[in-house]
Motif scaffolding. Sequence first.
Motif, short mmCIF file in Angstrom:
data_model
loop_
_atom_site.label_atom_id
_atom_site.label_comp_id
_atom_site.label_asym_id
_atom_site.label_seq_id
_atom_site.Cartn_x
_atom_site.Cartn_y
_atom_site.Cartn_z
N ARG B 112 11.26 39.61 35.29
CA ARG B 112 11.28 40.96 35.85
C ARG B 112 9.86 41.46 36.12
O ARG B 112 9.56 41.93 37.24
CB ARG B 112 11.99 41.91 34.87
N SER B 113 8.95 41.33 35.13
CA SER B 113 7.59 41.86 35.29
C SER B 113 6.83 41.11 36.37
O SER B 113 5.96 41.67 37.02
CB SER B 113 6.81 41.75 33.99
N SER B 114 7.14 39.82 36.55
CA SER B 114 6.39 39.05 37.55
C SER B 114 6.82 39.44 38.97
O SER B 114 6.19 39.00 39.92
CB SER B 114 6.65 37.56 37.34
N ASN B 115 7.88 40.24 39.09
CA ASN B 115 8.44 40.59 40.40
C ASN B 115 8.83 39.35 41.20
O ASN B 115 8.64 39.29 42.41
CB ASN B 115 7.45 41.44 41.21
N ILE B 116 9.37 38.36 40.53
CA ILE B 116 9.81 37.14 41.22
C ILE B 116 10.83 37.49 42.30
O ILE B 116 10.85 36.91 43.37
CB ILE B 116 10.37 36.10 40.21
N VAL B 117 11.66 38.50 42.00
CA VAL B 117 12.63 38.98 42.99
C VAL B 117 12.32 40.44 43.31
O VAL B 117 12.00 41.21 42.42
CB VAL B 117 14.07 38.90 42.42
N ASP B 118 12.37 40.79 44.60
CA ASP B 118 12.17 42.17 45.01
C ASP B 118 13.51 42.89 44.86
O ASP B 118 14.40 42.74 45.71
CB ASP B 118 11.68 42.20 46.46
N TYR B 183 8.86 35.72 44.97
CA TYR B 183 7.47 36.09 45.23
C TYR B 183 6.51 35.72 44.11
O TYR B 183 5.34 36.08 44.16
CB TYR B 183 7.39 37.60 45.50
N ALA B 184 6.99 35.04 43.08
CA ALA B 184 6.11 34.66 41.97
C ALA B 184 6.71 33.47 41.24
O ALA B 184 7.88 33.12 41.46
CB ALA B 184 5.95 35.83 41.01
N THR B 185 5.91 32.83 40.41
CA THR B 185 6.40 31.72 39.59
C THR B 185 5.93 31.92 38.15
O THR B 185 4.96 31.31 37.72
CB THR B 185 5.89 30.37 40.14
N PRO B 186 6.60 32.81 37.42
CA PRO B 186 6.18 33.02 36.03
C PRO B 186 6.49 31.78 35.18
O PRO B 186 7.52 31.15 35.36
CB PRO B 186 7.04 34.21 35.58
N ILE B 187 5.55 31.44 34.32
CA ILE B 187 5.71 30.28 33.42
C ILE B 187 5.37 30.74 32.00
O ILE B 187 4.38 31.44 31.80
CB ILE B 187 4.75 29.14 33.80
N SER B 188 6.21 30.38 31.05
CA SER B 188 5.90 30.79 29.68
C SER B 188 5.38 29.62 28.87
O SER B 188 5.77 28.46 29.11
CB SER B 188 7.13 31.42 29.02
N CYS B 189 4.48 29.91 27.94
CA CYS B 189 3.94 28.91 27.03
C CYS B 189 4.13 29.41 25.61
O CYS B 189 3.72 30.52 25.28
CB CYS B 189 2.46 28.67 27.29
N THR B 190 4.75 28.59 24.78
CA THR B 190 5.04 29.00 23.40
C THR B 190 4.19 28.19 22.42
O THR B 190 4.14 26.96 22.51
CB THR B 190 6.54 28.83 23.11
N PHE B 191 3.53 28.92 21.53
CA PHE B 191 2.64 28.29 20.55
C PHE B 191 3.14 28.58 19.14
O PHE B 191 3.68 29.66 18.87
CB PHE B 191 1.22 28.86 20.68
#
Lengths: 270, 259
Positions: B112-118, B183-191
């Motif tokens: 949602r925050s990355s605005n991947i979809v308008d 419109y974006a490609t959010p990627i998460s990294c978990t540590f």
Amino acid sequence: MKPLDQDKKNLLDLEGEKMETPKLIDENGKRLDGRAIDELRPIGIKARVLNNADGSAFIRWGKNKILVAVYGPRECIPKHEASPYKAQLRCRYTMTPFCSLEEHGKAGPSRRSLELSKIISETFEKIVIAENFPKTAIDVYIDVLQSDGGTRCAAVTATSVALADAGIPLKDMVAAVAVGKIENKIVLDLSKDEDNYGQSDNPIAMSIRDEQILLYQMDGLLTKEEVEKGLELATDAIKKIAKLQLEALQEAYLPTHDKFLDMNIEQKKI
Amino acid sequence: MEIQREINSELIKNLLKQAKRADGRGKLQYREINIDVGVIPNAEGSALCRIGNTQVLAAIKIGLATPFPDKPDEGILSTNAEFTPIGASHFEPGPPPVEAVELARVVDRGIRSSNIVDLKSLKIENSEFVKAIYVDLWIMDHDGNLFDASTLAAVAALKNTFLPKIEDNKVVYTSREEKLQTYATPISCTFGKIDEYIILDPTFGEEMAIEGMITITTSDQYVCAVQKSKGAGFSKKEILELVDISMQKAKELRQMLKI
């Protein structure tokens, strides 16, 4: 008595659907998807596709995609369900909310999935040698990831493979297929459209060696001769499906086997 | 279970002190990742993501819904995670456990925050309804790091979603018109953190041993979602370093997975 297809048509009209019953068998004797009346859809089975489950199987039957996992024998929770004489076999059939070409499904079991869970559990009740594991539970979880008619038969077929993969002792293997009546003909392996617009649907599960009918449901109107023809047609198909089950189990023991889901596994015409 | 956890935890800690992991990976190395898209043709979008032995399916359904009163011009994005009992012996049928709710919310925040979809593009002219995007995350095999596997699956599925035709305030599911614009490609990294050691992409065994966990979702030069979980804390310096690492890893993953 009014013919059933007339009833179904009226029901559709009431719901405001503008659909007309399509011609289910053409002049060349071919069905909507090009199959002959006694022809199965292509089927692919892969055993042992999950790492956590004690046993698992994925089946791709026509456009159906179903994943089955077996856990157990394990501690029976809640404890009051445990039997001092045998393992409780509990199958749970679930339609995922995204499995059909319709709107997003609702969460939680429906009346239909509760009924199917019950009859699938009963299909395997006398097949699993449950007396070997008193006070335990054997849990079978069936997730229909994509549905296109005949999911309970595909689920039973995959469940048998998953139980065997889990190393649960079985008296026999079980496979299933539906027969039905469309355009006044008895046909094998109904697709979703054929089930929706057809005259009768009969899912049948059978043990392979002793040919016991372990699951049998039907709706619609059939003569005794048509019932008999349906049972014969199903028996032949089930024997062929059993060969695929065996191949899937053998493949799971090859060094080349990987424990991963491949949703587009190869399907065979049998 | 508790005993197993303690033995495991000691083993994993001892290995880390020698800069080793049980599966031989480097501290900041992912397991093998694989994504298949379009695996559920009945869903408008879908992707199966595998990280090591973790397998997550994301499926997208499009529907019609009444917009939220405070956002009448926006479509609806709804994310749900299902811990199907298929996925692990401790997943039980019934209402979602808090972990599933947390997972769905973290993935939701990232996309949602990355605005991947308008969301404004989901408005339907001259209609009281808007388009709704339902994201279902189906956890079919749990071997740790569900956050990253689920975000990858959700993003890959959204990027391969086709919008069905809408006619007279009804969705015609049999007719798909255009691809959903992203419109974006959010990627998460978990540590995970044990003592002063930090590892990327913890397995299920490592998740039982670690004392602190943080998921950082990035989209280009922005951080778009964070979830700090488990008890142990991270220093400010550590968090800033992990943001850098997340951005670098995200860049590598976008190239490698071509998403």
